[in-house]
Design an enzyme around this catalytic site. Structure first.
Site, short mmCIF file in Angstrom:
data_model
loop_
_atom_site.label_atom_id
_atom_site.label_comp_id
_atom_site.label_asym_id
_atom_site.label_seq_id
_atom_site.Cartn_x
_atom_site.Cartn_y
_atom_site.Cartn_z
CE LYS A 188 -2.36 3.34 2.55
NZ LYS A 188 -1.92 4.39 1.63
CD GLU A 263 13.67 3.85 9.85
OE1 GLU A 263 13.99 2.66 10.05
OE2 GLU A 263 14.12 4.79 10.51
CB CYS A 297 13.55 9.93 7.53
SG CYS A 297 12.06 9.29 6.84
CD GLU A 397 10.06 14.14 11.00
OE1 GLU A 397 11.07 13.62 10.51
OE2 GLU A 397 8.99 13.53 11.18
C1 UN1 Z 1 14.17 8.76 4.07
O1 UN1 Z 1 14.18 9.98 4.06
O2 UN1 Z 1 13.24 8.15 4.61
O3 UN1 Z 1 20.06 8.75 3.54
C2 UN1 Z 1 15.18 7.93 3.39
C3 UN1 Z 1 19.24 9.29 2.79
C4 UN1 Z 1 18.58 8.45 1.72
C5 UN1 Z 1 17.39 7.76 2.29
C6 UN1 Z 1 16.43 8.65 3.01
N1 UN1 Z 1 19.51 7.50 1.22
O4 UN1 Z 1 18.97 10.47 2.87
#
Ligand code: UN1
Length: 507
Positions: A188, A263, A297, A397
């Site tokens: 999904k 995550e 992230c 965040e």
């Molecule tokens: C994400 O933002 O969830 O290290 C992944 C990084 C990328 C992956 C980010 N290779 O910024």
């Protein structure tokens, strides 16, 4: 099974309409409803219509995945790996087309979209190799004429729930280890990037994953996501997204004792010490803070700076950030693309309001509406100076192009400020002192630490994931990703022909 691009549905207008992929066939939702995906750089541009999935659609997808399970589990792992390899090769062949579709639907600039596709290719090839490794242990038994070993086995049906910010890399991070280890998948994707997901699944079908091994159901989190999380027939769930949704999934999955890999949020910091190469630090901070419009992230949203260099660093950051060009990701001259949707713009704007009372706004701070930008979800690169480590904009965040500069007295104070957060994904330090660099590698409470580089850019063959509330202890990527999708089985074979009692007969 090899049916590729789903034909437009007769029920819709000239807009391309896309479908679920269940049991090897493209099909419509039982809801009879569709939703639109729009270009965040120009909301007038509709990418297509997608199926508004239902719990009944999810049930069909799970049934298809369960039906395909025994055949897929018994397919030798190296053979499964070959299909992953074929998929990675197809992604490489179609890299430019995929990247352009991503830049249009998700908004990131083309060079980054190519990088996102590349990250998918990398994990497909890495996990294809796992088909020939997938190591267990063979160890000596404590008893004579007895063999002891362990193997990995698939869990069953994996529920894969993915975000929009890496709309190809993250589904691949999750699906590749799930599939090579013999699980089947119900996928999904985010409702903001269903086209990217559809293109991936088209290539998966073409690569030769048998019918039912990969199933795609588009739709909302409340309907499709919940149906996946609630199903007793999904054995493992992998989710990347907001901490709020992650908590709710964890509560439900915990009650059902399901395997769950999360995550979630981050508040990644860069420490800049007085001895740092400030030009190098500026490059890394700008790239980490404003690349992908701050929507990673791993994005840097805090710079923790020794007093002596606050002024010269700020000057560099301001000058360079002021020159970043906003625009559509598809335009090669764009540095910073749009935010994903109007809600994201509102969220960033509300944090800028909070920031005005906490620090000093030195750059940006507004929605960008000039000319054609007015049709998209653009927000200016924004910098606050004089922020306190415990201020809200230093703690929460924001997931947008907002950077807070936090002055500190020395390395000790920087380390404390860096660690004073609920999150723990990525961190970085700029220093020329090798001893301090090693202290940071030891002290920083994050799953990823960079020395003399920004906070983004993790490679697929090392574990990816965060400490504390960024996750729940699992890791993606690297060979440890296999842990999420497998059960261990320890096997003892006694060929002595007599009863041998461990812990007793050998004492
Ligand atoms: C994400 O933002 O969830 O290290 C992944 C990084 C990328 C992956 C980010 N290779 O910024």
């Amino acid at each position: 099974m090899t049916q590729t691009a789903p034909p437009p549905s007769a029920a819709t207008t000239e807009l391309p309409a896309f479908r679920h992929f269940i049991a090897g066939a493209w099909c419509e939702s039982t809801s009879g409803q569709t939703f639109e995906s729009r270009n965040p750089a120009d909301r007038r541009d509709i990418v297509g219509r997608f199926q508004q999935g239902t719990a009944a659609d999810v049930a069909m997808a799970i049934r298809a995945a369960e039906t395909a399970g025994p055949m897929w589990r018994r397919t030798p792992a190296p053979k499964r790996g070959e299909i992953l390899y074929a998929f990675g090769a197809l992604m490489a062949q179609h890299k430019e087309r995929l990247a352009r579709a991503m830049a249009r639907e998700m908004g990131k600039v083309l060079s980054e979209a190519r990088g996102d596709v590349q990250e998918g290719i990398d994990i497909a090839f890495l996990m294809a190799g796992e088909g020939r490794r997938m190591q267990g242990q063979t160890v000596p038994s404590e008893l004579p004429d007895k063999w002891a070993m362990s193997i990995r086995q698939p869990i069953g049906v994996a529920g894969i729930i993915t975000p929009w910010n890496f709309p190809m890399a993250i589904p691949c991070w999750k699906m590749m280890p799930a599939l090579v280890t013999g699980n089947t998948v119900v996928f999904k994707p985010s409702s903001d990037t269903p086209h990217c997901a559809t293109l991936l699944v088209e290539l998966m079908a073409e690569a030769g994953f048998p019918a039912g091994v990969v199933n795609l159901v588009t739709g909302s989190g409340g309907e499709v996501g919940d149906a996946i999380v609630d199903s007793p027939d999904i054995g493992v769930i992998s989710f990347t997204g907001s901490s709020t949704t992650g908590r709710s999934i964890a509560t439900k999955a915990g009650a059902k004792l399901k395997r769950l890999s999360l995550e979630l949020g981050g508040k990644n910091g860069v420490v800049v010490l007085a001895d740092a190469d400030l030009d190098l630090a500026t490059d890394g901070i700008l790239w980490s803070a404003f690349g992908t419009t701050g929507q990673r992230c791993t994005a840097c949203s805090r710079v923790i700076v020794e007093h002596d260099v606050v002024e010269p660093l700020l000057k560099r950051l301001e000058t360079r950030a002021a020159n970043l060009r906003l625009g559509p990701g598809l335009d090669e001259s764009t540095d910073v693309g749009p935010l994903i949707n109007a809600g994201a713009v509102d969220k960033v704007a509300s944090y800028v309001d909070i920031g005005r009372s906490e620090g000093e706004l030195v750059l940006g701070g507004g929605r960008a509406r000039d000319g054609d930008l007015g049709h998209g979800n653009f927000f200016e690169p924004t910098i606050f100076a004089g922020v306190g480590a415990m201020d809200r904009i230093g703690q929460e965040e924001i997931f947008g192009p907002v950077l807070s500069v936090i002055p500190v007295a020395d390395y000790g104070a920087a380390m404390l400020a860096l660690n004073q957060t609920r999150y723990g994904l990525s961190s970085s330090i700029y220093t020329r002192d090798v001893n301090t660099a090693f202290r940071a590698m030891r002290d920083f409470e994050t799953g990823i630490v960079y020395v003399n580089a920004g906070t983004t850019g993790a490679e697929t063959h090392l574990p990816f994931g965060g400490w504390k509330e960024t996750g729940n202890g699992h890791r993606e990527a690297g060979n440890v990703a296999l842990d999420t999708y497998t059960e261990w089985k320890s096997i003892y074979v006694d060929f002595s022909g007599r009863l041998q009692r461990a812990q007793i007969d050998n004492q």
